[in-house]
Write a protein that holds these residues in place. Structure first.
Motif, PDB file in Angstrom:
ATOM      1  N   LEU A  12      38.594 -65.655 -91.178  1.00 40.77           N
ATOM      2  CA  LEU A  12      37.569 -65.769 -90.144  1.00 40.77           C
ATOM      3  C   LEU A  12      36.327 -66.458 -90.701  1.00 40.77           C
ATOM      4  O   LEU A  12      35.852 -66.116 -91.780  1.00 40.77           O
ATOM      5  CB  LEU A  12      37.204 -64.363 -89.644  1.00 40.77           C
ATOM      6  N   ALA A  13      35.799 -67.434 -89.927  1.00 40.15           N
ATOM      7  CA  ALA A  13      34.626 -68.175 -90.383  1.00 40.15           C
ATOM      8  C   ALA A  13      33.519 -68.204 -89.336  1.00 40.15           C
ATOM      9  O   ALA A  13      32.526 -68.914 -89.501  1.00 40.15           O
ATOM     10  CB  ALA A  13      35.027 -69.605 -90.752  1.00 40.15           C
ATOM     11  N   ASP A  14      33.645 -67.428 -88.281  1.00 42.44           N
ATOM     12  CA  ASP A  14      32.650 -67.422 -87.208  1.00 42.44           C
ATOM     13  C   ASP A  14      31.350 -66.782 -87.719  1.00 42.44           C
ATOM     14  O   ASP A  14      31.346 -65.608 -88.099  1.00 42.44           O
ATOM     15  CB  ASP A  14      33.194 -66.639 -86.010  1.00 42.44           C
ATOM     16  N   PRO A  15      30.235 -67.511 -87.701  1.00 43.88           N
ATOM     17  CA  PRO A  15      28.983 -66.973 -88.261  1.00 43.88           C
ATOM     18  C   PRO A  15      28.478 -65.725 -87.531  1.00 43.88           C
ATOM     19  O   PRO A  15      27.848 -64.858 -88.147  1.00 43.88           O
ATOM     20  CB  PRO A  15      27.998 -68.138 -88.127  1.00 43.88           C
ATOM     21  N   ARG A  16      28.748 -65.621 -86.230  1.00 41.02           N
ATOM     22  CA  ARG A  16      28.277 -64.446 -85.483  1.00 41.02           C
ATOM     23  C   ARG A  16      29.009 -63.188 -85.933  1.00 41.02           C
ATOM     24  O   ARG A  16      28.398 -62.115 -86.044  1.00 41.02           O
ATOM     25  CB  ARG A  16      28.495 -64.672 -83.983  1.00 41.02           C
ATOM     26  N   LEU A  17      30.304 -63.310 -86.216  1.00 42.97           N
ATOM     27  CA  LEU A  17      31.069 -62.158 -86.664  1.00 42.97           C
ATOM     28  C   LEU A  17      30.850 -61.885 -88.151  1.00 42.97           C
ATOM     29  O   LEU A  17      30.890 -60.729 -88.580  1.00 42.97           O
ATOM     30  CB  LEU A  17      32.556 -62.355 -86.365  1.00 42.97           C
ATOM     31  N   ILE A  18      30.613 -62.933 -88.915  1.00 41.10           N
ATOM     32  CA  ILE A  18      30.333 -62.745 -90.336  1.00 41.10           C
ATOM     33  C   ILE A  18      29.028 -61.972 -90.514  1.00 41.10           C
ATOM     34  O   ILE A  18      28.892 -61.154 -91.434  1.00 41.10           O
ATOM     35  CB  ILE A  18      30.295 -64.097 -91.064  1.00 41.10           C
ATOM     36  N   GLU A  19      28.063 -62.206 -89.617  1.00 40.87           N
ATOM     37  CA  GLU A  19      26.809 -61.443 -89.664  1.00 40.87           C
ATOM     38  C   GLU A  19      27.084 -59.945 -89.494  1.00 40.87           C
ATOM     39  O   GLU A  19      26.503 -59.103 -90.187  1.00 40.87           O
ATOM     40  CB  GLU A  19      25.856 -61.925 -88.575  1.00 40.87           C
ATOM     41  N   VAL A  20      27.999 -59.622 -88.576  1.00 46.25           N
ATOM     42  CA  VAL A  20      28.351 -58.217 -88.337  1.00 46.25           C
ATOM     43  C   VAL A  20      29.108 -57.648 -89.530  1.00 46.25           C
ATOM     44  O   VAL A  20      28.820 -56.531 -89.988  1.00 46.25           O
ATOM     45  CB  VAL A  20      29.186 -58.076 -87.043  1.00 46.25           C
ATOM     46  N   THR A  21      30.080 -58.395 -90.038  1.00 39.07           N
ATOM     47  CA  THR A  21      30.849 -57.887 -91.183  1.00 39.07           C
ATOM     48  C   THR A  21      29.962 -57.742 -92.416  1.00 39.07           C
ATOM     49  O   THR A  21      30.209 -56.876 -93.260  1.00 39.07           O
ATOM     50  CB  THR A  21      32.051 -58.799 -91.506  1.00 39.07           C
ATOM     51  N   SER A  22      28.924 -58.551 -92.522  1.00 37.46           N
ATOM     52  CA  SER A  22      27.988 -58.425 -93.647  1.00 37.46           C
ATOM     53  C   SER A  22      27.236 -57.105 -93.567  1.00 37.46           C
ATOM     54  O   SER A  22      26.975 -56.461 -94.601  1.00 37.46           O
ATOM     55  CB  SER A  22      27.001 -59.595 -93.654  1.00 37.46           C
ATOM     56  N   ARG A  23      26.901 -56.692 -92.352  1.00 39.47           N
ATOM     57  CA  ARG A  23      26.226 -55.399 -92.175  1.00 39.47           C
ATOM     58  C   ARG A  23      27.159 -54.244 -92.536  1.00 39.47           C
ATOM     59  O   ARG A  23      26.734 -53.260 -93.161  1.00 39.47           O
ATOM     60  CB  ARG A  23      25.730 -55.259 -90.735  1.00 39.47           C
ATOM     61  N   LEU A  24      28.423 -54.376 -92.178  1.00 42.38           N
ATOM     62  CA  LEU A  24      29.399 -53.345 -92.537  1.00 42.38           C
ATOM     63  C   LEU A  24      29.597 -53.314 -94.054  1.00 42.38           C
ATOM     64  O   LEU A  24      29.685 -52.234 -94.653  1.00 42.38           O
ATOM     65  CB  LEU A  24      30.735 -53.620 -91.836  1.00 42.38           C
ATOM     66  N   ALA A  25      29.667 -54.495 -94.660  1.00 37.79           N
ATOM     67  CA  ALA A  25      29.860 -54.576 -96.106  1.00 37.79           C
ATOM     68  C   ALA A  25      28.681 -53.935 -96.844  1.00 37.79           C
ATOM     69  O   ALA A  25      28.868 -53.200 -97.825  1.00 37.79           O
ATOM     70  CB  ALA A  25      30.026 -56.024 -96.537  1.00 37.79           C
ATOM     71  N   LYS A  26      27.465 -54.201 -96.369  1.00 33.82           N
ATOM     72  CA  LYS A  26      26.270 -53.625 -96.992  1.00 33.82           C
ATOM     73  C   LYS A  26      26.298 -52.107 -96.904  1.00 33.82           C
ATOM     74  O   LYS A  26      25.948 -51.408 -97.866  1.00 33.82           O
ATOM     75  CB  LYS A  26      25.012 -54.175 -96.323  1.00 33.82           C
ATOM     76  N   ALA A  27      26.754 -51.585 -95.750  1.00 32.71           N
ATOM     77  CA  ALA A  27      26.835 -50.130 -95.572  1.00 32.71           C
ATOM     78  C   ALA A  27      27.855 -49.509 -96.514  1.00 32.71           C
ATOM     79  O   ALA A  27      27.731 -48.347 -96.900  1.00 32.71           O
ATOM     80  CB  ALA A  27      27.181 -49.805 -94.119  1.00 32.71           C
ATOM     81  N   LEU A  28      28.874 -50.279 -96.871  1.00 34.26           N
ATOM     82  CA  LEU A  28      29.918 -49.806 -97.791  1.00 34.26           C
ATOM     83  C   LEU A  28      29.626 -50.183 -99.235  1.00 34.26           C
ATOM     84  O   LEU A  28      30.438 -49.900-100.121  1.00 34.26           O
ATOM     85  CB  LEU A  28      31.276 -50.389 -97.377  1.00 34.26           C
ATOM     86  N   ASP A  29      28.488 -50.844 -99.450  1.00 38.50           N
ATOM     87  CA  ASP A  29      28.108 -51.309-100.797  1.00 38.50           C
ATOM     88  C   ASP A  29      29.165 -52.267-101.362  1.00 38.50           C
ATOM     89  O   ASP A  29      29.544 -52.182-102.529  1.00 38.50           O
ATOM     90  CB  ASP A  29      27.916 -50.115-101.734  1.00 38.50           C
ATOM     91  N   LEU A  30      29.626 -53.175-100.501  1.00 33.79           N
ATOM     92  CA  LEU A  30      30.597 -54.191-100.898  1.00 33.79           C
ATOM     93  C   LEU A  30      29.951 -55.572-100.807  1.00 33.79           C
ATOM     94  O   LEU A  30      29.063 -55.790 -99.968  1.00 33.79           O
ATOM     95  CB  LEU A  30      31.825 -54.154 -99.974  1.00 33.79           C
ATOM     96  N   PRO A  31      30.374 -56.531-101.626  1.00 35.46           N
ATOM     97  CA  PRO A  31      29.800 -57.876-101.545  1.00 35.46           C
ATOM     98  C   PRO A  31      30.136 -58.577-100.227  1.00 35.46           C
ATOM     99  O   PRO A  31      29.318 -59.318 -99.686  1.00 35.46           O
ATOM    100  CB  PRO A  31      30.414 -58.611-102.742  1.00 35.46           C
TER     101      PRO A  31
END
Length: 231
Positions: free
Chosen positions: A36-55
């Motif tokens: 997946l390369a959609d910037p709108r969804l990557i923004e959301v997955t980045s928030r999930l990753a931050k909550a999980l302390d993942l890069p």
């Protein structure tokens, strides 16, 4: 010893089916998916990753039309092309898609994706062994009864996994600052998105009914509020 031969053969059959299913699933996903390369969804997955302390959290698009999400046995997360198209048309929001990804992450974190593959093989082995035994007692319909019983067992196990993944997603979405509102709104949309009329009895469905899933999250959130109040 001969008395246990059908059971031993069923177990062997289950092991063979398991390894073949893992291989076939991986090959299918590798051949029909892209990251997946959609910037709108990557923004959301980045928030999930931050909550999980993942890069980062990698999500792949699986090139099939049915609306669905998938957690593969190897831990990869997929959303189908059909689901992604609903998002692109505005029928599903980025946060709602995020709730799907959080749910699939729950299946991975809780070991459901790998266990389901094992369960599938075990259910086939159980169906075979039970069918052989019942066929001796009830010729002609023994296999049908065995198939029905194992299908009911599989549906019950699957519903339990769904509730657990819902709870994981609710906690993750809350920690990420997204909240559970998109999760609940997507549940209400799913029947229309997937074309399901919801006519099957709840105990025959692999997923719980919408109202039950939302009620479970409401109960979970009420528990969090109560814990905060008592601190």
């Amino acid at each position: 010893m001969l008395r246990f031969t059908p059971i031993l053969l069923a177990i062997l059959y289950g092991l063979v089916v398991y390894h073949f299913s893992v291989w076939r699933t991986r090959k299918e996903l590798d051949a029909k998916s892209t990251e997946l390369a959609d910037p709108r969804l990557i923004e959301v997955t980045s928030r999930l990753a931050k909550a999980l302390d993942l890069p980062r959290i990698r999500v792949h698009i699986y090139e099939i039309e049915p609306v669905n999400g998938l957690a593969a046995p190897d831990g990869r997360i997929f959303i189908t092309r059909g689901f992604y198209d609903k998002f692109r048309k505005g029928e599903v929001s980025a946060e709602e898609m995020g709730s799907v990804i959080a749910h699939e992450l729950g299946h991975v974190a809780l070991g459901h994706s790998r266990r389901r593959m094992i369960d599938f093989s075990g259910q086939n082995a159980l169906r075979t062994a039970l069918g052989l035994m019942l066929s001796r007692l009830i010729p002609g319909i023994g296999m049908l009864i065995a198939s029905g019983l194992t299908s009911l067992l599989a549906a019950r196990l699957s519903r339990s996994d769904e509730y657990e993944a819902d709870a994981y997603a609710a906690a993750l979405l809350t920690k990420a600052g997204i909240g559970t509102a998109p999760q609940k709104s997507l549940f209400r949309k799913l029947a229309a998105l997937t074309g399901s009329r919801g006519s099957a009895p709840a105990w025959l469905m692999s997923h719980p009914k919408t109202d039950a899933r939302i009620a479970a999250i409401d109960k979970l959130e009420a528990g969090w509020v109560e814990k905060d109040r008592l601190r």
